[in-house]
Structures are given as C-alpha cells and as structure tokens.
Design an enzyme around this catalytic site. Structure first.
Site, PDB file in Angstrom:
ATOM      1  N   ASP A  38       0.868  -1.181   0.000  1.00 30.51           N
ATOM      2  CA  ASP A  38       0.000   0.000   0.000  1.00 30.51           C
ATOM      3  C   ASP A  38       0.907   1.235   0.000  1.00 30.51           C
ATOM      4  O   ASP A  38       2.136   1.116   0.045  1.00 30.51           O
ATOM      5  CB  ASP A  38      -0.910   0.012   1.250  1.00 30.51           C
ATOM      6  CG  ASP A  38      -2.213   0.773   1.040  1.00 30.51           C
ATOM      7  OD1 ASP A  38      -3.279   0.141   0.922  1.00 30.51           O
ATOM      8  OD2 ASP A  38      -2.165   2.024   0.965  1.00 30.51           O
ATOM      9  N   ASN A  91      -5.909  -4.966  -6.150  1.00 29.75           N
ATOM     10  CA  ASN A  91      -7.090  -4.395  -5.492  1.00 29.75           C
ATOM     11  C   ASN A  91      -7.010  -2.898  -5.221  1.00 29.75           C
ATOM     12  O   ASN A  91      -8.048  -2.245  -5.064  1.00 29.75           O
ATOM     13  CB  ASN A  91      -7.295  -5.163  -4.163  1.00 29.75           C
ATOM     14  CG  ASN A  91      -8.242  -4.473  -3.236  1.00 29.75           C
ATOM     15  OD1 ASN A  91      -9.457  -4.497  -3.469  1.00 29.75           O
ATOM     16  ND2 ASN A  91      -7.724  -3.843  -2.198  1.00 29.75           N
ATOM     17  N   TYR A 157     -13.865   6.752 -12.896  1.00 25.73           N
ATOM     18  CA  TYR A 157     -13.929   5.525 -12.095  1.00 25.73           C
ATOM     19  C   TYR A 157     -14.645   4.428 -12.891  1.00 25.73           C
ATOM     20  O   TYR A 157     -14.151   3.304 -13.003  1.00 25.73           O
ATOM     21  CB  TYR A 157     -14.673   5.800 -10.791  1.00 25.73           C
ATOM     22  CG  TYR A 157     -14.710   4.624  -9.835  1.00 25.73           C
ATOM     23  CD1 TYR A 157     -13.613   4.318  -9.045  1.00 25.73           C
ATOM     24  CD2 TYR A 157     -15.847   3.821  -9.730  1.00 25.73           C
ATOM     25  CE1 TYR A 157     -13.634   3.240  -8.165  1.00 25.73           C
ATOM     26  CE2 TYR A 157     -15.884   2.746  -8.850  1.00 25.73           C
ATOM     27  CZ  TYR A 157     -14.772   2.466  -8.070  1.00 25.73           C
ATOM     28  OH  TYR A 157     -14.801   1.388  -7.208  1.00 25.73           O
ATOM     29  N   LYS A 161     -13.102   0.891 -14.318  1.00 26.79           N
ATOM     30  CA  LYS A 161     -13.598  -0.403 -13.830  1.00 26.79           C
ATOM     31  C   LYS A 161     -14.183  -1.249 -14.968  1.00 26.79           C
ATOM     32  O   LYS A 161     -14.054  -2.478 -14.964  1.00 26.79           O
ATOM     33  CB  LYS A 161     -14.624  -0.183 -12.706  1.00 26.79           C
ATOM     34  CG  LYS A 161     -14.031   0.459 -11.447  1.00 26.79           C
ATOM     35  CD  LYS A 161     -12.944  -0.401 -10.808  1.00 26.79           C
ATOM     36  CE  LYS A 161     -12.454   0.144  -9.486  1.00 26.79           C
ATOM     37  NZ  LYS A 161     -11.426  -0.690  -8.842  1.00 26.79           N
ATOM     38  N   ILE A 190     -19.926  -0.790  -0.473  1.00 26.51           N
ATOM     39  CA  ILE A 190     -19.222  -1.394   0.659  1.00 26.51           C
ATOM     40  C   ILE A 190     -18.815  -0.304   1.645  1.00 26.51           C
ATOM     41  O   ILE A 190     -18.358   0.771   1.250  1.00 26.51           O
ATOM     42  CB  ILE A 190     -17.959  -2.158   0.164  1.00 26.51           C
ATOM     43  CG1 ILE A 190     -18.306  -3.058  -1.051  1.00 26.51           C
ATOM     44  CG2 ILE A 190     -17.350  -2.966   1.306  1.00 26.51           C
ATOM     45  CD1 ILE A 190     -19.391  -4.080  -0.820  1.00 26.51           C
ATOM     46  N   THR A 192     -16.545   1.176   3.352  1.00 25.41           N
ATOM     47  CA  THR A 192     -15.123   1.475   3.538  1.00 25.41           C
ATOM     48  C   THR A 192     -14.944   2.980   3.408  1.00 25.41           C
ATOM     49  O   THR A 192     -15.862   3.697   3.009  1.00 25.41           O
ATOM     50  CB  THR A 192     -14.259   0.782   2.464  1.00 25.41           C
ATOM     51  OG1 THR A 192     -14.586   1.359   1.192  1.00 25.41           O
ATOM     52  CG2 THR A 192     -14.490  -0.720   2.427  1.00 25.41           C
TER      53      THR A 192
HETATM   54  N1  LIG Z   1     -16.009   0.544  -1.254  1.00 24.54           N
HETATM   55  C1  LIG Z   1     -16.789   0.218  -2.265  1.00 24.54           C
HETATM   56  O1  LIG Z   1     -18.015   0.391  -2.218  1.00 24.54           O
HETATM   57  C2  LIG Z   1     -16.218  -0.392  -3.520  1.00 24.54           C
HETATM   58  C3  LIG Z   1     -17.110  -0.821  -4.483  1.00 24.54           C
HETATM   59  C4  LIG Z   1     -16.614  -1.371  -5.649  1.00 24.54           C
HETATM   60  C5  LIG Z   1     -15.251  -1.500  -5.821  1.00 24.54           C
HETATM   61  N2  LIG Z   1     -14.399  -1.073  -4.863  1.00 24.54           N
HETATM   62  C6  LIG Z   1     -12.971  -1.234  -5.116  1.00 24.54           C
HETATM   63  O2  LIG Z   1     -12.369  -1.956  -4.076  1.00 24.54           O
HETATM   64  C7  LIG Z   1     -10.978  -1.637  -4.000  1.00 24.54           C
HETATM   65  C8  LIG Z   1     -10.617  -1.336  -2.573  1.00 24.54           C
HETATM   66  O3  LIG Z   1     -11.343  -0.188  -2.154  1.00 24.54           O
HETATM   67  P1  LIG Z   1     -11.874  -0.004  -0.655  1.00 24.54           P
HETATM   68  O4  LIG Z   1     -13.344   0.177  -0.739  1.00 24.54           O
HETATM   69  O5  LIG Z   1     -11.309  -1.053   0.218  1.00 24.54           O
HETATM   70  O6  LIG Z   1     -11.271   1.439  -0.338  1.00 24.54           O
HETATM   71  P2  LIG Z   1     -10.177   1.921   0.706  1.00 24.54           P
HETATM   72  O7  LIG Z   1      -9.965   3.340   0.395  1.00 24.54           O
HETATM   73  O8  LIG Z   1     -10.570   1.517   2.066  1.00 24.54           O
HETATM   74  O9  LIG Z   1      -8.871   1.065   0.318  1.00 24.54           O
HETATM   75  C9  LIG Z   1      -8.116   1.310  -0.826  1.00 24.54           C
HETATM   76  C10 LIG Z   1      -6.647   1.113  -0.500  1.00 24.54           C
HETATM   77  O10 LIG Z   1      -5.884   1.342  -1.693  1.00 24.54           O
HETATM   78  C11 LIG Z   1      -4.741   2.108  -1.336  1.00 24.54           C
HETATM   79  N3  LIG Z   1      -4.232   2.859  -2.472  1.00 24.54           N
HETATM   80  C12 LIG Z   1      -4.794   3.947  -3.053  1.00 24.54           C
HETATM   81  N4  LIG Z   1      -4.007   4.405  -4.040  1.00 24.54           N
HETATM   82  C13 LIG Z   1      -2.933   3.580  -4.085  1.00 24.54           C
HETATM   83  C14 LIG Z   1      -1.763   3.537  -4.884  1.00 24.54           C
HETATM   84  N5  LIG Z   1      -1.530   4.459  -5.836  1.00 24.54           N
HETATM   85  N6  LIG Z   1      -0.858   2.541  -4.671  1.00 24.54           N
HETATM   86  C15 LIG Z   1      -1.071   1.631  -3.701  1.00 24.54           C
HETATM   87  N7  LIG Z   1      -2.156   1.631  -2.904  1.00 24.54           N
HETATM   88  C16 LIG Z   1      -3.065   2.591  -3.088  1.00 24.54           C
HETATM   89  C17 LIG Z   1      -5.243   3.025  -0.233  1.00 24.54           C
HETATM   90  O11 LIG Z   1      -4.172   3.575   0.520  1.00 24.54           O
HETATM   91  C18 LIG Z   1      -6.147   2.109   0.549  1.00 24.54           C
HETATM   92  O12 LIG Z   1      -5.460   1.441   1.580  1.00 24.54           O
HETATM   93  C19 LIG Z   1     -10.788  -0.467  -4.967  1.00 24.54           C
HETATM   94  O13 LIG Z   1     -10.251  -0.937  -6.188  1.00 24.54           O
HETATM   95  C20 LIG Z   1     -12.185   0.053  -5.180  1.00 24.54           C
HETATM   96  O14 LIG Z   1     -12.335   0.720  -6.406  1.00 24.54           O
HETATM   97  C21 LIG Z   1     -14.838  -0.516  -3.705  1.00 24.54           C
END
Ligand SMILES: NC(=O)c1ccc[n+]([C@@H]2O[C@H](COP(=O)([O-])OP(=O)(O)OC[C@H]3O[C@@H](n4cnc5c(N)ncnc54)[C@H](O)[C@@H]3O)[C@@H](O)[C@H]2O)c1
Length: 253
Positions: A38, A91, A157, A161, A190, A192
C-alpha cells in the site's frame, strides 16, 4: 478455518484498509503467507501487527501501484519472501472526484486510470510472466459494479472499472491454458473509507447509500474478502474469466 489457501503465497495491493485489509486477514486465516502492499505506512504497519498477532506470515512493502516497475518490484518481493507467487489480488483503487464529465479535470482522469487500471495492466503482465514459469497461478482484479453499469458523476472511475473487466476476460482467454485462472470481483456499496468519504458523516446520506442495494444495507469488506479468497483458492478451479458480483442485488434490476 478450512485452509482454503494453505501454503499459498499471495500478493495483495491496497491492503492497508478496506477490502484489501479484510482479504489479507482472511487469506492468512485460511493458511496463506501474504505480501501486503500500500502507500499508507501506518495502515500497513497495523495490519502487519494484527497478522503477526494471530501467528500469520506476512511481508509488507510500501509501493505506489500503476507502473511496470512497481508491479515487477511487488512480484519480485513476493518471490524473494516466499519462494513463489501463487496468487495476486490487484485491489488498490481510488474513486476520484464526483463531478460530471465536462467538469472532470483531465489530471484526475489520468490519476484514476493509473491507480485503478494501469496497476492491473502492469500487475497482470508481471504476475502472468512469473506464474507461467511456475506452471500455475490465480489472479483476482478488483473491478466494481461501476464496471458493469454507468453512474453519473464518476466517469473516470466507471471507465477504469469497465476496462478492468475487459482486461480480465481477455487475459483469461490468453493464459487459461497455462493453468493461470484470472477473474474479477465487482463489489457494490461497501462500507469502507472510499464510500464514507462521500457521505461526510451525514447519516441520512449514509442510509440512502445503503438502500442502493436491494438487501437494504451496506456491504462489508469482510463479505467481499470471502469472494476474493475463494477465487484465489483451488476450490474455484473452474471459475475463469468471470466478473463475480458481490452487490446485495444492486445490478439485479
Ligand atoms: N467501497 C466500495 O463500495 C467499492 C465498491 C466497488 C469496488 N471497490 C474497489 O475496491 C478496491 C478497494 O477499495 P476499498 O473500498 O477497500 O477502499 P479503501 O480506500 O478503504 O482502500 C483502498 C486502498 O488502496 C490504497 N491505495 C490507493 N491508491 C494507491 C496507490 N496508488 N498505490 C497503492 N495503494 C493505493 C489506499 O491507501 C487504501 O489502503 C478499490 O479498487 C475500489 O475501487 C470498492
């Protein structure tokens, strides 16, 4: 625990928080050794402490994803730490601003695509190359319901995706015969930081977001982790080129 990932060496990006963090913890509980990565040092350090406290094997790397160099460094580190790379969870992701297309800054469009899409592109290139030599592997890319349907205000976004799903399916067609399974997951709404930042603590807005899913509640990172871990495991042996939806019915309508 069923030992779904027993003895497997798994690379996870975006592991300091949310879905990546939950997946790292579940993967360890299911027997994996994990290389977690990360850009957030504190989150990564607390994850390492949590994994070590339950007796898990973990290595951490502070790496910003989105380039070929970063992708190779992560694969090399996983191999150096564990002697193998059996699975990769690409991810890490960011949402970008919420504004219509005409107001969307180009620089943000590029950033969202670098973190969300380029990271999967370079990640898979580095991972597949090594997995071909090892004779096996499983890759899971985090897409989104935003990879299946449009959503006003988050064009970059959504386009990143959608592209992840296309890339996942194409790579699956190209490398399935090498015993490498490649899939995507499509989480819905989700709970988060990524989503909570939009709500700014506004309870009414949070309730509204929860109701976007027909199950009437938020999804949780741990529920998405279940999907990722299963797809990374040999128990998903026939699942390949698939975009697995975990969205409480969001895209059923
Ligand atoms: N939360 C939702 O509702 C949701 C829905 C669909 C998809 N997603 C996808 O799930 C994945 C995880 O998201 P999340 O919801 O856990 O969010 P989150 O913000 O809690 O976690 C994302 C993590 O990615 C890290 N990150 C960001 N930019 C980065 C980079 N350049 N290099 C390395 N790490 C980096 C962040 O520091 C963070 O720890 C993402 O790809 C997001 O698009 C999330």
């Amino acid at each position: 625990m069923s030992g779904l990932l027993r003895n497997k060496a798994i690379l996870i990006t975006g592991a300091a928080a949310g879905i990546g963090r939950a997946t790292a913890l579940l993967a360890v509980q299911e027997g994996a050794r994990v290389l977690v990565s990360d850009i957030e040092e504190a989150g990564l350090a607390s994850l390492v402490r949590e994994i070590e406290a339950i007796g898990g094997v973990v290595e951490a790397r502070l790496v910003e994803v989105g380039t070929a160099e970063a992708a190779k460094a992560l694969v090399d580190s996983t191999q150096a730490a564990f002697g193998s790379i059996d699975g990769a969870f690409n991810n890490a992701g960011i949402s970008g601003p919420m504004v219509p297309l005409l107001e969307y800054p180009d620089v943000q469009y590029e950033r969202v695509h670098r973190v969300n899409l380029d990271a999967v592109w370079h990640g898979m290139k580095a991972q597949v190359q090594v997995m071909m030599k090892l004779g096996a592997g499983a890759i899971v890319n985090t897409a989104s319901v935003g990879g299946l349907v449009g959503r006003a205000g988050i064009s970059a976004y959504v386009s990143s995706k959608h592209a992840i799903i296309g890339l996942t399916k194409t790579a699956a067609l190209e490398y399935g015969s090498h015993n490498i399974r490649i899939n995507a997951i499509c989480p819905g709404v989700i709970r988060t930081r990524m989503n909570l930042q939009f709500a700014h603590g506004d309870q009414a807005l949070e309730d509204q977001m929860a109701k976007m899913q027909p199950i009437g509640r938020w999804g949780y990172a741990e529920e998405v982790a279940e999907c990722a871990v299963w797809l990374l495991s040999d128990r998903a042996s026939l699942v390949h080129g698939h975009a697995l939806v975990a969205d409480g019915g969001f895209t059923a309508a």
